[in-house]
Scaffold this motif. Structure first.
Motif, PDB file in Angstrom:
ATOM      1  N   SER A  52     -19.119 -13.463  22.701  1.00  0.00           N
ATOM      2  CA  SER A  52     -19.264 -12.488  23.780  1.00  0.00           C
ATOM      3  C   SER A  52     -20.145 -11.302  23.374  1.00  0.00           C
ATOM      4  CB  SER A  52     -17.903 -12.010  24.276  1.00  0.00           C
ATOM      5  OG  SER A  52     -17.238 -11.289  23.266  1.00  0.00           O
ATOM      6  N   ASP A  53     -20.277 -11.052  22.082  1.00  0.00           N
ATOM      7  CA  ASP A  53     -21.194  -9.997  21.623  1.00  0.00           C
ATOM      8  C   ASP A  53     -22.625 -10.313  22.055  1.00  0.00           C
ATOM      9  OD1 ASP A  53     -19.070  -8.727  20.400  1.00  0.00           O
ATOM     10  OD2 ASP A  53     -19.615  -9.374  18.367  1.00  0.00           O
ATOM     11  N   TYR A  54     -22.992 -11.584  22.025  1.00  0.00           N
ATOM     12  CA  TYR A  54     -24.342 -12.002  22.400  1.00  0.00           C
ATOM     13  C   TYR A  54     -24.524 -11.937  23.912  1.00  0.00           C
ATOM     14  CZ  TYR A  54     -24.832 -13.178  17.570  1.00  0.00           C
ATOM     15  OH  TYR A  54     -24.889 -13.077  16.205  1.00  0.00           O
ATOM     16  N   ARG A  55     -23.480 -12.275  24.653  1.00  0.00           N
ATOM     17  CA  ARG A  55     -23.514 -12.156  26.113  1.00  0.00           C
ATOM     18  C   ARG A  55     -23.809 -10.703  26.483  1.00  0.00           C
ATOM     19  NH1 ARG A  55     -19.091 -14.782  27.433  1.00  0.00           N
ATOM     20  NH2 ARG A  55     -17.674 -13.133  26.871  1.00  0.00           N
ATOM     21  N   GLU A  56     -23.101  -9.779  25.856  1.00  0.00           N
ATOM     22  CA  GLU A  56     -23.295  -8.361  26.136  1.00  0.00           C
ATOM     23  C   GLU A  56     -24.699  -7.910  25.722  1.00  0.00           C
ATOM     24  OE1 GLU A  56     -21.383  -4.052  24.875  1.00  0.00           O
ATOM     25  OE2 GLU A  56     -20.235  -5.868  24.514  1.00  0.00           O
ATOM     26  N   LYS A  57     -25.135  -8.317  24.549  1.00  0.00           N
ATOM     27  CA  LYS A  57     -26.460  -7.937  24.044  1.00  0.00           C
ATOM     28  C   LYS A  57     -27.576  -8.426  24.968  1.00  0.00           C
ATOM     29  CE  LYS A  57     -27.356  -8.680  19.640  1.00  0.00           C
ATOM     30  NZ  LYS A  57     -27.774  -9.341  18.371  1.00  0.00           N
ATOM     31  N   ASP A  63     -17.823 -10.477  33.368  1.00  0.00           N
ATOM     32  CA  ASP A  63     -17.088 -11.291  34.348  1.00  0.00           C
ATOM     33  C   ASP A  63     -17.763 -12.634  34.620  1.00  0.00           C
ATOM     34  OD1 ASP A  63     -19.136  -9.900  35.712  1.00  0.00           O
ATOM     35  OD2 ASP A  63     -18.071 -10.010  37.611  1.00  0.00           O
ATOM     36  N   LEU A  64     -18.953 -12.833  34.084  1.00  0.00           N
ATOM     37  CA  LEU A  64     -19.638 -14.123  34.202  1.00  0.00           C
ATOM     38  C   LEU A  64     -19.517 -14.926  32.901  1.00  0.00           C
ATOM     39  CD1 LEU A  64     -22.926 -13.120  36.077  1.00  0.00           C
ATOM     40  CD2 LEU A  64     -20.711 -13.806  37.021  1.00  0.00           C
ATOM     41  N   GLY A  65     -18.651 -14.492  32.021  1.00  0.00           N
ATOM     42  CA  GLY A  65     -18.543 -15.078  30.691  1.00  0.00           C
ATOM     43  C   GLY A  65     -18.010 -16.495  30.657  1.00  0.00           C
ATOM     44  N   SER A  66     -18.392 -17.166  29.570  1.00  0.00           N
ATOM     45  CA  SER A  66     -17.927 -18.507  29.255  1.00  0.00           C
ATOM     46  C   SER A  66     -17.701 -18.554  27.747  1.00  0.00           C
ATOM     47  CB  SER A  66     -18.951 -19.544  29.722  1.00  0.00           C
ATOM     48  OG  SER A  66     -18.449 -20.849  29.528  1.00  0.00           O
ATOM     49  N   CYS A  67     -17.780 -19.728  27.168  1.00  0.00           N
ATOM     50  CA  CYS A  67     -17.451 -19.876  25.746  1.00  0.00           C
ATOM     51  C   CYS A  67     -18.653 -19.816  24.811  1.00  0.00           C
ATOM     52  CB  CYS A  67     -16.684 -21.176  25.538  1.00  0.00           C
ATOM     53  SG  CYS A  67     -17.534 -22.637  26.164  1.00  0.00           S
ATOM     54  N   HIS A  68     -19.857 -19.818  25.330  1.00  0.00           N
ATOM     55  CA  HIS A  68     -21.035 -19.718  24.475  1.00  0.00           C
ATOM     56  C   HIS A  68     -22.170 -19.057  25.247  1.00  0.00           C
ATOM     57  CE1 HIS A  68     -21.310 -23.682  26.484  1.00  0.00           C
ATOM     58  NE2 HIS A  68     -22.536 -23.269  26.725  1.00  0.00           N
ATOM     59  N   THR A  69     -23.131 -18.539  24.492  1.00  0.00           N
ATOM     60  CA  THR A  69     -24.294 -17.878  25.065  1.00  0.00           C
ATOM     61  C   THR A  69     -25.528 -18.458  24.408  1.00  0.00           C
ATOM     62  OG1 THR A  69     -23.030 -15.849  25.423  1.00  0.00           O
ATOM     63  CG2 THR A  69     -25.424 -15.640  25.426  1.00  0.00           C
ATOM     64  N   GLY A  70     -26.570 -18.655  25.203  1.00  0.00           N
ATOM     65  CA  GLY A  70     -27.825 -19.153  24.674  1.00  0.00           C
ATOM     66  C   GLY A  70     -28.972 -18.226  25.027  1.00  0.00           C
ATOM     67  N   VAL A  72     -33.319 -18.664  25.618  1.00  0.00           N
ATOM     68  CA  VAL A  72     -34.503 -19.513  25.633  1.00  0.00           C
ATOM     69  C   VAL A  72     -35.646 -18.748  26.298  1.00  0.00           C
ATOM     70  CG1 VAL A  72     -33.860 -20.710  27.805  1.00  0.00           C
ATOM     71  CG2 VAL A  72     -35.447 -21.801  26.204  1.00  0.00           C
ATOM     72  N   ASN A  73     -36.746 -18.625  25.597  1.00  0.00           N
ATOM     73  CA  ASN A  73     -37.931 -17.933  26.123  1.00  0.00           C
ATOM     74  C   ASN A  73     -37.601 -16.594  26.771  1.00  0.00           C
ATOM     75  OD1 ASN A  73     -39.224 -20.213  25.247  1.00  0.00           O
ATOM     76  ND2 ASN A  73     -40.100 -20.779  27.209  1.00  0.00           N
ATOM     77  N   GLY A  74     -36.678 -15.844  26.177  1.00  0.00           N
ATOM     78  CA  GLY A  74     -36.320 -14.526  26.684  1.00  0.00           C
ATOM     79  C   GLY A  74     -35.236 -14.520  27.748  1.00  0.00           C
ATOM     80  N   TYR A  75     -34.788 -15.678  28.189  1.00  0.00           N
ATOM     81  CA  TYR A  75     -33.741 -15.775  29.207  1.00  0.00           C
ATOM     82  C   TYR A  75     -32.390 -16.077  28.557  1.00  0.00           C
ATOM     83  CZ  TYR A  75     -37.285 -16.139  32.891  1.00  0.00           C
ATOM     84  OH  TYR A  75     -38.319 -15.902  33.759  1.00  0.00           O
ATOM     85  N   ALA A  76     -31.349 -15.393  29.035  1.00  0.00           N
ATOM     86  CA  ALA A  76     -29.990 -15.668  28.592  1.00  0.00           C
ATOM     87  C   ALA A  76     -29.451 -16.883  29.339  1.00  0.00           C
ATOM     88  CB  ALA A  76     -29.099 -14.455  28.878  1.00  0.00           C
ATOM     89  N   LEU A  77     -28.628 -17.645  28.658  1.00  0.00           N
ATOM     90  CA  LEU A  77     -27.936 -18.792  29.242  1.00  0.00           C
ATOM     91  C   LEU A  77     -26.469 -18.639  28.908  1.00  0.00           C
ATOM     92  CD1 LEU A  77     -30.359 -21.570  27.943  1.00  0.00           C
ATOM     93  CD2 LEU A  77     -30.354 -20.535  30.228  1.00  0.00           C
ATOM     94  N   GLU A  78     -25.655 -18.416  29.900  1.00  0.00           N
ATOM     95  CA  GLU A  78     -24.228 -18.217  29.661  1.00  0.00           C
ATOM     96  C   GLU A  78     -23.444 -19.414  30.187  1.00  0.00           C
ATOM     97  OE1 GLU A  78     -20.801 -16.653  28.300  1.00  0.00           O
ATOM     98  OE2 GLU A  78     -22.811 -15.889  27.906  1.00  0.00           O
ATOM     99  N   GLY A  79     -22.726 -20.064  29.291  1.00  0.00           N
ATOM    100  CA  GLY A  79     -21.869 -21.161  29.700  1.00  0.00           C
ATOM    101  C   GLY A  79     -22.577 -22.497  29.840  1.00  0.00           C
ATOM    102  N   HIS A  80     -21.982 -23.368  30.612  1.00  0.00           N
ATOM    103  CA  HIS A  80     -22.382 -24.771  30.699  1.00  0.00           C
ATOM    104  C   HIS A  80     -23.483 -24.993  31.749  1.00  0.00           C
ATOM    105  CE1 HIS A  80     -19.264 -26.265  27.944  1.00  0.00           C
ATOM    106  NE2 HIS A  80     -18.628 -25.176  28.354  1.00  0.00           N
TER     107      HIS A  80
END
Length: 137
Positions: A52-57, A63-70, A72-80
């Motif tokens: 979740s530290d990466y989600r915040e960063k 409130d859109l959180g999941s179990c992992h954050t990604g 790619v090319n400057g875009y965040a990917l949260e969850g599945h």
């Protein structure tokens, strides 16, 4: 021969690398990584103490959180997030923070199981607001 090599290198250079921040014990995160790899992405997965530290960063609301954050090319990917939606995002290049699939809906990539629940992939704007990018039934 040179043009064939150049074409091959061009394809390799264009392959997006997805950085994934996940907990070591999360099995569905590993399955999502396999989903991305099966769909042509190169993945650099890192086990971290608190994803979740990466989600915040990266500016994705908690409130859109999941179990992992990604990333790619400057875009965040949260969850599945399905690979097809990531490819669409990279092709369209919207002015946004990224995509999120809140929680862990059954039937989403990495969460395959006995049933498929409907879920939304959300496009998250810089101000934290979001719209439905794609709905899955």
């Amino acid at each position: 021969m040179v043009s064939l090599l150049t074409a091959h290198l061009g394809v390799s250079a264009a392959t997006p690398v997805v950085e994934v921040y996940k907990s070591e014990s999360c099995g569905c995160c590993a399955e999502w990584v396999k989903h991305l790899q099966a769909n042509g992405f190169t993945v650099k997965a890192q086990n971290v103490a608190n994803p979740s530290d990466y989600r915040e960063k990266l500016g994705i609301p908690q409130d859109l959180g999941s179990c992992h954050t990604g990333l790619v090319n400057g875009y965040a990917l949260e969850g599945h997030v399905p690979a097809s939606d990531i490819k669409r995002l990279l092709a369209e290049k919207p002015n946004a923070k990224g995509l999120a699939v809140p929680a862990m809906p059954l039937g989403s990539p990495g969460m395959e199981g006995p049933r498929k629940d409907p879920y939304d992939v959300l496009l998250v704007q810089g101000n934290g607001r979001y719209t439905v990018y794609k709905h899955y039934n």
